[in-house]
Design an enzyme around this catalytic site. Structure first.
Site, PDB file in Angstrom:
ATOM      1  N   ALA A 236       5.823 -20.261 -28.493  1.00 20.21           N
ATOM      2  CA  ALA A 236       5.966 -18.871 -28.913  1.00 20.21           C
ATOM      3  C   ALA A 236       5.243 -18.663 -30.231  1.00 20.21           C
ATOM      4  CB  ALA A 236       7.450 -18.517 -29.068  1.00 20.21           C
ATOM      5  N   ASP A 237       4.964 -17.408 -30.508  1.00 22.24           N
ATOM      6  CA  ASP A 237       4.405 -17.064 -31.813  1.00 22.24           C
ATOM      7  C   ASP A 237       5.047 -15.758 -32.270  1.00 22.24           C
ATOM      8  OD1 ASP A 237       2.243 -17.646 -33.907  1.00 22.24           O
ATOM      9  OD2 ASP A 237       1.993 -15.512 -33.497  1.00 22.24           O
ATOM     10  N   THR A 238       5.415 -15.710 -33.533  1.00 19.73           N
ATOM     11  CA  THR A 238       5.989 -14.493 -34.108  1.00 19.73           C
ATOM     12  C   THR A 238       5.057 -13.984 -35.193  1.00 19.73           C
ATOM     13  OG1 THR A 238       8.235 -15.253 -33.641  1.00 19.73           O
ATOM     14  CG2 THR A 238       8.008 -13.507 -35.282  1.00 19.73           C
ATOM     15  N   THR A 239       4.708 -12.703 -35.099  1.00 20.16           N
ATOM     16  CA  THR A 239       3.774 -12.086 -36.033  1.00 20.16           C
ATOM     17  C   THR A 239       4.399 -10.809 -36.581  1.00 20.16           C
ATOM     18  OG1 THR A 239       1.859 -12.955 -34.837  1.00 20.16           O
ATOM     19  CG2 THR A 239       1.472 -11.025 -36.202  1.00 20.16           C
TER      20      THR A 239
ATOM     21  N   ALA B 216       5.498 -13.376 -29.011  1.00 25.53           N
ATOM     22  CA  ALA B 216       4.941 -13.650 -27.687  1.00 25.53           C
ATOM     23  C   ALA B 216       5.450 -15.018 -27.255  1.00 25.53           C
ATOM     24  CB  ALA B 216       3.417 -13.645 -27.740  1.00 25.53           C
TER      25      ALA B 216
END
Length: 196
Positions: free
Chosen positions: A71-74, A108
């Site tokens: 996952a990636d957090t932005t 995401a």
């Protein structure tokens, strides 16, 4: 003996481990990927976040029957990407930008099993109250901003700065649980199986 596939968490984030535990899921292995997280020139926050989650999932070595979750957090302020601050000065800059304003937190999620990839991204609106110098300095001194997109973590001390969110709380923390559960099940990972 278990008949479920092995789950590989492609993230070193303790918050993601804690969130998975809320689903009763414990990763069999943790393999943080080593990828370049710099945005491409002119890349917008949401496509950037989706690309990183996908690249992380693809970068992690796994057997064909293992399921990889990444996952990636932005944090996005308009078209601007606020990543993890390099130092306290950058954290102060990010928090000053966010103070008194609404922003978006995008997480995401990508799940891979063999050649197949399942993806979702979740956008949550977040309002940060106007920060006083005392609040800002106390938060910077706490060090809680380290390693967190946008320079804050909603699940820690900075939760007191967030009077309102529209969307998924767990997504702001780093892993949207409803969507992640659906992706894992789609990939053949049984979440709601009765415990014997």
């Amino acid at each position: 003996m278990t008949d479920r596939p092995r789950l590989i968490l492609g993230s070193g984030s303790p918050r993601r481990r804690e969130l998975l535990a809320q689903l009763g899921v414990v990763a069999d292995d943790i393999r943080p990927p080593d990828i370049d997280e710099d945005p491409h020139k002119g890349e917008l926050p949401r496509p950037y976040c989706v690309r990183l989650a996908r690249e992380k999932a693809l970068a992690i070595p796994a057997d064909a029957d293992e399921i990889v979750l990444s996952a990636d957090t932005t944090v996005a302020l308009g078209r601007r990407i606020l990543g993890k601050p390099q130092d306290e000065k950058e954290a102060a800059h990010f928090l000053t930008l966010l103070s008194g304003r609404r922003h978006r937190v995008i997480t995401a999620v990508a799940v891979r099993r063999g050649e197949r990839l399942w993806e979702r991204d979740v956008v949550t609106q977040v309002l940060m109250k106007q920060l006083s110098n005392v609040e800002l300095n106390a938060y910077l001194a706490s060090g809680d901003w380290r390693g967190k997109a946008g320079g804050y973590g909603i699940q820690g001390m900075a939760g007191a700065f967030i009077p309102w969110i529209g969307g998924s709380f767990t997504s702001v923390v780093g892993l949207p649980l409803a969507e992640t559960a659906n992706l894992l099940q789609a990939a053949g990972y049984p979440i709601y199986k009765a415990h014997s």
